[in-house]
Design an enzyme around this catalytic site. Structure first.
Site, PDB file in Angstrom:
ATOM      1  N   CYS A 105       0.841  -1.208   0.000  1.00 18.19           N
ATOM      2  CA  CYS A 105       0.000   0.000   0.000  1.00 18.19           C
ATOM      3  C   CYS A 105       0.869   1.248   0.000  1.00 18.19           C
ATOM      4  O   CYS A 105       1.504   1.565   1.011  1.00 18.19           O
ATOM      5  CB  CYS A 105      -0.922  -0.011   1.221  1.00 18.19           C
ATOM      6  N   CYS A 107      -0.464   4.020   2.384  1.00 13.33           N
ATOM      7  CA  CYS A 107      -0.225   3.708   3.794  1.00 13.33           C
ATOM      8  C   CYS A 107       1.235   3.878   4.179  1.00 13.33           C
ATOM      9  O   CYS A 107       1.559   4.436   5.229  1.00 13.33           O
ATOM     10  CB  CYS A 107      -0.631   2.265   4.105  1.00 13.33           C
ATOM     11  N   ASP A 108       2.128   3.360   3.333  1.00 13.34           N
ATOM     12  CA  ASP A 108       3.518   3.186   3.745  1.00 13.34           C
ATOM     13  C   ASP A 108       4.528   4.047   3.008  1.00 13.34           C
ATOM     14  O   ASP A 108       5.710   4.067   3.385  1.00 13.34           O
ATOM     15  CB  ASP A 108       3.913   1.712   3.570  1.00 13.34           C
TER      16      ASP A 108
END
Length: 308
Positions: A130, A133-134
């Site tokens: 992701c 997200c990351d």
């Protein structure tokens, strides 16, 4: 007999259970593994509102579960069969049978993995699925994106905000993505390409330090690493697999994802689908929670409209 049964205890399912329970509806959440779903295995969650203290995926999952349990019953059982027809729905697990007037499906999806040595070992330690997200955790690193579809290329473009460089690894010499998306990555000076290549192994110590690639045409291997031993990031975007097998033939789907309207309603009266289970574009914990809220609100309206 329950008013609502939520199948799946990720962010979408726990939110649906929370909202349904607070509406004084008798609610059961059935989760087969651990509450939180995919997010429970995420090292850090910095993009979920309020996740400042203990911003781990497991920490957020535990808080969601604890809050949901104040208003709904939660059991950990594997659902093996469902009957969605009629006003009373039936859910069978390995050990029990439950009935409800409404079913909210929140069984989620899982990332399609490379299934190569090192992938599981370095999940959340250099291997991610992701970008949203990351991505910020890979600031200034060399990033490698595996995949060739729209999602892979779009995420590669996004990751150039953080990475020193971004290299797309694709098993073919042409991309499956749409023309505009392909043009965008090819015109981005921070993006490089490794065509006709697949990842054979991911190596490192505490973080990912090396990738072993194989050319699918020549079968030659190539080791990618930084001479100074600095870590690299690997983002895998080769698709997702919806966890909807038990609903096959019982509800309308597309590529395994359940089709709903914007109110989370399926074509079956009294059946809703939320989160990564349903056909949608954005798949984030916060949008999953939003789906759960919407489904619970409209499930409540459905129950109020009926004369039981």
């Amino acid at each position: 007999m329950y008013d609502i049964i939520v199948i799946g205890g990720g962010p979408a399912g726990l939110t649906a259970g929370l909202y349904a329970g607070r509406s004084k509806l008798k609610t059961l959440i059935i989760e087969k593994d651990v509450a939180g779903g995919q997010i429970s295995g995420t090292a850090f969650v910095e993009n979920y509102p309020g996740s400042i203290e203990n911003p781990t995926g497991m920490g957020l999952s535990e808080r969601m579960e604890e809050q949901a349990k104040k208003y709904a019953e939660v059991v950990f059982e594997n659902v093996k069969e469902v009957n969605l027809e009629g006003e009373v729905k039936t859910v069978k697990t390995d050990s029990n049978e439950y009935q409800a007037k409404v079913i909210i499906i929140s069984t989620g999806a899982k990332h399609r993995s490379l299934d190569v040595p090192g992938e599981k070992e370095f999940a959340n330690r250099g291997v991610s699925y992701c970008a949203t997200c990351d991505g910020p955790f890979y600031q200034g690193l060399d990033i490698y994106v595996v995949g060739g579809g729209d999602s892979a290329l779009e995420e590669a473009n996004y990751l150039t905000r953080y990475g020193k460089s971004v290299t797309i690894i694709h098993r073919r010499d042409e991309f499956r993505a749409s023309g505009v998306v392909v043009d965008n990555v090819k015109n981005n000076p921070k993006i490089k390409f490794e065509y006709d290549s697949v990842v054979k192994e991911i190596r490192g110590d505490k973080e990912v330090e090396e990738l072993v690639l194989e050319n699918v045409k020549t079968k030659e291997e190539k080791i990618i690493k930084n001479e100074d031993g600095s870590p690299i990031g690997v983002f895998v975007f080769i698709g997702n697999i919806a966890q909807t097998e038990i609903f096959e033939g019982k509800i309308k789907m597309e590529n395994g994802y359940i089709i709903t309207d914007e109110d989370m309603k399926t074509e079956i009266e009294g059946v809703f689908a939320v989160g990564d289970t349903r056909k949608k574009t954005v798949r984030q914990a916060v949008t999953a929670a939003s789906d759960g809220c919407i489904a619970a609100v409209f499930a409540n309206r459905y129950l109020e409209s009926k004369s039981w």
